[in-house]
Structures are given as C-alpha cells and as structure tokens.
Design an enzyme around this catalytic site. Structure first.
Site, PDB file in Angstrom:
ATOM      1  N   ARG A  73       0.834  -1.194   0.000  1.00 53.67           N
ATOM      2  CA  ARG A  73       0.000   0.000   0.000  1.00 53.67           C
ATOM      3  C   ARG A  73       0.875   1.252   0.000  1.00 53.67           C
ATOM      4  NH1 ARG A  73      -2.044  -3.541   3.980  1.00 53.67           N
ATOM      5  NH2 ARG A  73      -4.166  -4.303   3.580  1.00 53.67           N
ATOM      6  N   LYS A 131      -1.768  -2.585   7.936  1.00 60.13           N
ATOM      7  CA  LYS A 131      -2.906  -2.160   8.745  1.00 60.13           C
ATOM      8  C   LYS A 131      -2.927  -2.929  10.068  1.00 60.13           C
ATOM      9  CE  LYS A 131      -6.068  -0.663   5.072  1.00 60.13           C
ATOM     10  NZ  LYS A 131      -7.410  -0.861   4.470  1.00 60.13           N
ATOM     11  N   HIS A 151      -2.673   2.606  -5.818  1.00 62.44           N
ATOM     12  CA  HIS A 151      -3.486   1.413  -5.581  1.00 62.44           C
ATOM     13  C   HIS A 151      -3.746   0.646  -6.879  1.00 62.44           C
ATOM     14  CE1 HIS A 151      -4.999  -0.089  -1.804  1.00 62.44           C
ATOM     15  NE2 HIS A 151      -6.027  -0.628  -2.425  1.00 62.44           N
ATOM     16  N   ARG A 179      -1.085  -1.798  -7.016  1.00 63.42           N
ATOM     17  CA  ARG A 179      -1.363  -2.897  -6.087  1.00 63.42           C
ATOM     18  C   ARG A 179      -2.356  -3.877  -6.705  1.00 63.42           C
ATOM     19  NH1 ARG A 179      -1.512  -4.376  -0.549  1.00 63.42           N
ATOM     20  NH2 ARG A 179      -3.563  -4.875   0.307  1.00 63.42           N
ATOM     21  N   HIS A 183      -3.979  -8.825   3.561  1.00 60.34           N
ATOM     22  CA  HIS A 183      -5.417  -8.795   3.828  1.00 60.34           C
ATOM     23  C   HIS A 183      -5.728  -9.580   5.102  1.00 60.34           C
ATOM     24  CE1 HIS A 183      -6.672  -7.893  -0.620  1.00 60.34           C
ATOM     25  NE2 HIS A 183      -6.393  -6.802   0.064  1.00 60.34           N
ATOM     26  N   TYR A 218     -10.276 -10.015  -6.778  1.00 62.42           N
ATOM     27  CA  TYR A 218      -9.403 -10.134  -7.947  1.00 62.42           C
ATOM     28  C   TYR A 218      -9.776 -11.314  -8.831  1.00 62.42           C
ATOM     29  CZ  TYR A 218      -6.693  -6.729  -5.394  1.00 62.42           C
ATOM     30  OH  TYR A 218      -6.318  -5.602  -4.713  1.00 62.42           O
TER      31      TYR A 218
END
Length: 304
Positions: A155, A179, A250, A253, A276, A285
């Site tokens: 990210r 994250k 992004h 990404r 994730h 995806y």
C-alpha cells in the site's frame, strides 16, 4: 469535543499510520464544521452543541444525507461514518457519553466495481525502457517507486513507512508494517534487489543539507516522502502506457494481485502478500480473472 484526545489515542495507543490518523482528523473536522452550521441542524439544537453527549442519531444521519446530496461516493461516506463510530466508541470507553449515536446508522451500499489495473506487459516494458527513467537520483527514485508498488503490491502508506533497515538484500525481502500494525515480509525479485542497491548508493552520495530521513523513499531534498509525491510519480509514468482516468498507487497494487492470479498463484498466498485480514478482500481479484477468461473465450471459441 475531545477530538484531540481521540487522535492521541489512535496515534499513540493504537499506533495507526499517519495517513489513517490524518483521514480520521479530516473526517471529524468536517463533522464538527457541519454541526457548527445552524442551517444544517433541523430543528436547531437548544442549547448550542458543546459536548459529544448532545450529538444525536438524527444529527449523524443528517450529516450522512448532506454528504450524499453533495454527491460524495458511497465508499467515502461509509468511511466517514466508520470514523464517527470509532470516535463515539472511544468516548463510550472513556465514560464521556452513554450512547453511541452512530451505532444504528445504515450506510449506503457500495457498488461492486472491478479493481482498476493496467496491462502488466506494458508496465514491464515501461520499466525496462532505459529512455523513460533518467540515471540520476530522481530518475532512479521514481523507477524504484513504480517497481516497488508493482513488484510487491504494498500500500501507499506501507511504502512511505519502509525504512532502509527494513530492506534485507541478502535475504531478498522487505519488512512492511501494514494495517492494524501487522508486520509482514514480502519477497523481492532480483531486478528490484539490484535497483534498491543502486538507489541506496545514489542516496548516500546526495547532499541533503542535514536531512537524515530513515525512510527508504525520500524527496529530492532528502526529507520523508509524502503521499502527493508518490501520486505524482505514479500518474506521470502510468500516463505513458494508459489513458484510463485512474492512475494511482493502488492501481499498481491491483495490477500486482491480478498478475499473480492470472499466472496461477494461490489465492491464499496472494492474501498473505497483500496483507489482507481475510480472504473475502482478496477474492475481488478473481472477478478480473473471470473477465479475462471470458474475453479469451469470446476470441477463441467458434461458438462464442
């Protein structure tokens, strides 16, 4: 309104990224600005709102409606309401309020859009073109930004947080803080290893006039890189190979993940590489992959 107290909490106790903290601050500032405008409050509160306990479910809903009337996209509206939920949850924990006025808000549905990607073949050709990137510090830095985003799928906030010490060229890995302060190790390909080493050597030779940034990616003056700089770099080089409107970090990404999936990578492995929390976030995806298969079918099958 105890906003400063909340910001200190998410910054120092929860250790949210600078980008996330900035977004929370912006959302809360917008909400307070809305409350301070009497025209937005129907009926006008009496007395004037000076404490979070005076904020009601209806005021939060009015703000959401006002955002939607301004044509703010559903994803952004949902994020702002999520900010309020987090803020009021903190106030509940601190016994500042007794009820979370944002808890019962029903947010708008987000349309399921396919991730925007660029053609990985064109992107690889761009990165291999010696005429596109200059050989000076700025040119190598710009190429490294594109290579890292496309080659690792990290990210924007993760890229900005990578320090020189997070790069292990011997092992061929980069340590990333994602994250929820979750660390992960991302492998890097041989070309990226060579490029990082070249960039680090150039960086050591630069006269940055006392700037001693510890981050890997820095500005022309040696200071910490910032989101706008990365956006400008990505937009500049993607414009050479794509006419699509969206040209953001992004997108690279998304391109990273889609390229891996199209070449047979396991979905769980892609999930780990992207950082994730659950597989459902990665499964988006697969839709791009299905669309690609449909396109191939239509071109190749005699009955299509």
């Amino acid at each position: 309104m105890f906003i400063d107290r909340f910001i200190r909490y998410i910054k120092f106790e929860k250790r949210y990224s600078a980008h996330t903290v900035s977004a929370y601050q912006s959302d809360l500032d917008q909400f307070i600005s809305f409350l301070n405008n009497p025209d937005n409050l129907t009926p006008a509160p009496n007395p004037e709102i000076t404490h979070p306990s005076q904020i009601t479910h209806h005021l939060v809903r009015n703000w959401m409606v006002e955002l939607m009337n301004r044509k703010i996209i559903a994803r952004s509206v949902n994020r702002k309401i999520a900010t309020l939920r987090k803020y009021f949850k903190f106030l509940l924990q601190e016994c500042i309020i007794e009820v979370n006025p944002a808890s019962k808000i029903t947010t708008p549905k987000i349309p399921k859009n396919l991730p925007v990607v660029v053609e990985d073949v064109k992107l690889s050709q761009l990165l291999d073109d010696s005429d596109v990137f200059s050989s000076d510090f700025k040119g190598v830095r710009d190429k490294l930004v594109i290579e890292m985003l496309f080659g690792t799928g990290m990210r924007l906030s993760e890229l900005l947080g990578v320090k020189d010490t997070d790069v292990n060229l011997y092992e061929g890995t980069i340590k990333v803080l994602g994250k929820r302060n979750k660390e992960r190790i991302i492998p890097v390909n041989s070309e990226l290893k060579i490029l990082i080493a070249e960039y680090q050597q150039l960086k050591k030779k630069q006269d940055f006039s006392g700037n001693n940034s510890l981050t890997l990616i820095v500005t022309d003056k040696g200071a910490n890189a910032y989101p706008k700089l990365i956006y400008l770099i990505v937009q500049k080089y993607l414009s050479y190979i794509s006419t699509q409107n969206k040209k953001s970090p992004h997108v690279l990404r998304h391109t990273f993940a889609t390229s891996l999936l199209n070449r047979g990578a396991d979905l769980n492995a892609i999930k780990e590489l992207l950082g994730h929390a659950n597989l459902s976030a990665t499964q988006i995806y697969t839709h791009n992959s299905v669309e690609r298969l449909k396109s191939i079918y239509k071109q190749a099958h005699p009955k299509a």
